[in-house]
Design an enzyme around this catalytic site. Structure first.
Site, mmCIF file in Angstrom:
data_model
loop_
_atom_site.group_PDB
_atom_site.id
_atom_site.type_symbol
_atom_site.label_atom_id
_atom_site.label_comp_id
_atom_site.label_asym_id
_atom_site.label_seq_id
_atom_site.Cartn_x
_atom_site.Cartn_y
_atom_site.Cartn_z
ATOM 1 N N ARG A 47 0.863 -1.174 0.000
ATOM 2 C CA ARG A 47 0.000 0.000 0.000
ATOM 3 C C ARG A 47 0.908 1.237 0.000
ATOM 4 O O ARG A 47 2.072 1.171 0.395
ATOM 5 C CB ARG A 47 -0.889 0.032 1.241
ATOM 6 C CG ARG A 47 -1.823 -1.171 1.399
ATOM 7 C CD ARG A 47 -2.631 -1.032 2.687
ATOM 8 N NE ARG A 47 -3.588 -2.125 2.867
ATOM 9 C CZ ARG A 47 -3.363 -3.190 3.622
ATOM 10 N NH1 ARG A 47 -2.212 -3.331 4.272
ATOM 11 N NH2 ARG A 47 -4.288 -4.138 3.749
ATOM 12 N N LYS B 59 -2.393 -1.907 8.003
ATOM 13 C CA LYS B 59 -3.598 -1.359 8.634
ATOM 14 C C LYS B 59 -3.740 -1.871 10.056
ATOM 15 O O LYS B 59 -3.455 -3.033 10.332
ATOM 16 C CB LYS B 59 -4.831 -1.739 7.817
ATOM 17 C CG LYS B 59 -4.970 -0.966 6.510
ATOM 18 C CD LYS B 59 -6.287 -1.287 5.833
ATOM 19 C CE LYS B 59 -6.481 -0.445 4.580
ATOM 20 N NZ LYS B 59 -7.777 -0.728 3.926
ATOM 21 N N HIS C 203 -2.224 1.797 -6.171
ATOM 22 C CA HIS C 203 -2.911 0.575 -5.758
ATOM 23 C C HIS C 203 -3.083 -0.400 -6.920
ATOM 24 O O HIS C 203 -3.264 -1.597 -6.708
ATOM 25 C CB HIS C 203 -4.279 0.923 -5.163
ATOM 26 C CG HIS C 203 -4.602 0.140 -3.929
ATOM 27 N ND1 HIS C 203 -3.895 0.273 -2.750
ATOM 28 C CD2 HIS C 203 -5.546 -0.802 -3.682
ATOM 29 C CE1 HIS C 203 -4.399 -0.541 -1.842
ATOM 30 N NE2 HIS C 203 -5.394 -1.211 -2.379
ATOM 31 N N ARG D 106 -0.548 -3.040 -6.730
ATOM 32 C CA ARG D 106 -0.868 -4.018 -5.688
ATOM 33 C C ARG D 106 -1.868 -5.048 -6.228
ATOM 34 O O ARG D 106 -1.724 -6.257 -6.003
ATOM 35 C CB ARG D 106 -1.419 -3.293 -4.462
ATOM 36 C CG ARG D 106 -1.866 -4.183 -3.295
ATOM 37 C CD ARG D 106 -2.200 -3.273 -2.114
ATOM 38 N NE ARG D 106 -3.003 -3.935 -1.101
ATOM 39 C CZ ARG D 106 -2.513 -4.622 -0.072
ATOM 40 N NH1 ARG D 106 -1.206 -4.781 0.048
ATOM 41 N NH2 ARG D 106 -3.317 -5.164 0.821
ATOM 42 N N HIS E 192 -4.431 -8.827 4.292
ATOM 43 C CA HIS E 192 -5.892 -8.758 4.389
ATOM 44 C C HIS E 192 -6.360 -9.460 5.651
ATOM 45 O O HIS E 192 -5.976 -10.604 5.894
ATOM 46 C CB HIS E 192 -6.552 -9.431 3.172
ATOM 47 C CG HIS E 192 -6.407 -8.646 1.916
ATOM 48 N ND1 HIS E 192 -6.531 -9.210 0.662
ATOM 49 C CD2 HIS E 192 -6.144 -7.329 1.699
ATOM 50 C CE1 HIS E 192 -6.354 -8.272 -0.256
ATOM 51 N NE2 HIS E 192 -6.123 -7.134 0.344
ATOM 52 N N TYR F 65 -9.847 -11.330 -6.248
ATOM 53 C CA TYR F 65 -8.916 -11.589 -7.342
ATOM 54 C C TYR F 65 -9.273 -12.845 -8.131
ATOM 55 O O TYR F 65 -8.822 -13.013 -9.268
ATOM 56 C CB TYR F 65 -7.485 -11.671 -6.801
ATOM 57 C CG TYR F 65 -7.043 -10.369 -6.185
ATOM 58 C CD1 TYR F 65 -6.784 -9.257 -6.993
ATOM 59 C CD2 TYR F 65 -6.938 -10.226 -4.807
ATOM 60 C CE1 TYR F 65 -6.418 -8.051 -6.430
ATOM 61 C CE2 TYR F 65 -6.567 -9.023 -4.241
ATOM 62 C CZ TYR F 65 -6.312 -7.935 -5.053
ATOM 63 O OH TYR F 65 -5.965 -6.731 -4.499
#
Length: 298
Positions: free
Chosen positions: A148, A172, A244, A247, A270, A279
């Site tokens: 990110r 995150k 992004h 990514r 994630h 994906y």
């Protein structure tokens, strides 16, 4: 309790107890401030303790005139979290947002680049420019590590473990993970550190920051977006490309080449496998070829 007091308490909760990053916190606060602005404009004198579901429905209705369904759903989610906090803090007994249904939105698949398109972007970078090698390394790290933007600009020299082939990332929610580093990307980082970064100006307090600007300070998010946009345009790619996008391309190419979905989840950081599963839907042609190649009944 007044709105500003409730917002300040909510902000501290998001930062301290939930450990969210500054940009995420600001996004939540902005959602609540939109509601407060709506109430002020329409002279609706009601505080966070007494505001009703109907008041909120009226706000969302007015909002629907100027923003799309996806933005409406995101703002509703932010408000839901705000009133959940007020219930948790015993300011309210109920969450008035729970009775409001989010607008139906389709799942948006992220844009991706082919390997050839990424090569074209990298080829557009002028390595004779003072920041050329740095910019190339940034692009290759976005794609080669699936980072990110916030993770990239906060990367430090002390996060690089070349002998082990990993970099340490704080993602995150301040969660740490280790991302594998391929030999090619590692080689570019070493060139940048030894031949470019070491010879440039390094400001006090930024000695450990990996990517520096011309003044020897940490790069901003906006600068990374500018770099990506500049070289995407110079490569004449007819796509809307952001940091992004690299990514997404990283994850898609891993999946296409047989990587395990759980492994991709861990590498990307994630929290839920559901986020990674998007994906699977990106390349139906590839999935069809996989079935034809590997299934006994194909």
């Amino acid at each position: 309790m007044h709105w500003q007091s409730a917002i300040n308490s909510f902000k501290n909760y998001l930062k301290i107890e939930r450990g969210l990053l500054e940009n995420t916190v600001n996004s939540y606060i902005l959602d609540v401030e939109k509601l407060v602005k709506y109430l002020a404009i329409n002279k609706i004198e009601v505080g966070p303790k007494k505001i009703s579901t109907e008041d909120l429905r009226s706000f969302i209705y007015e909002l629907s005139k100027v923003v799309n369904e996806r933005t409406q759903a995101r703002i509703l989610s932010g408000l839901r979290s705000f009133f959940d906090f007020l219930v948790f803090d015993e300011v309210r007994d109920d969450n008035p947002v729970l009775l409001i249904e989010s607008p139906k939105i389709g799942r948006k698949l992220p844009d991706t680049l082919s390997v050839e398109e990424i090569d074209e972007i990298v080829a557009a970078i002028d390595l004779s420019h003072p920041q050329g090698q740095r910019n190339k390394t940034i692009i290759e790290m976005l794609y080669g590590c699936g980072l990110r933007v916030s993770e990239l600009i906060n990367l430090r020299l002390s996060d690089l473990f070349f002998d082990e082939g990993f970099i340490s990332i704080v993602g995150k929610g301040e969660k740490q993970r280790f991302v594998p580093l391929n030999d090619y990307t590692q080689h570019l980082i070493e060139i940048y550190i030894n031949d470019v970064r070491r010879l440039g100006e390094i400001a006090n307090g930024f000695e450990d920051v990996l990517f520096l600007n011309r003044r020897g300070k940490q790069l901003t998010r906006a600068m990374i977006f500018t770099i990506v946009r500049k070289f995407s345009e110079e490569a004449n790619l007819d796509k809307k490309i952001s940091p992004h996008t690299f990514r997404h391309s990283y994850a898609t190419h891993l999946l296409e080449n047989g990587a395990d979905l759980r492994a991709i989840q861990q590498i990307l950081g994630h929290e839920s496998i559901t986020t990674t599963e998007v994906y699977i839907h990106l390349n139906q042609t590839h999935l069809r070829v996989t079935i034809e190649q590997f299934h006994p009944r194909a």
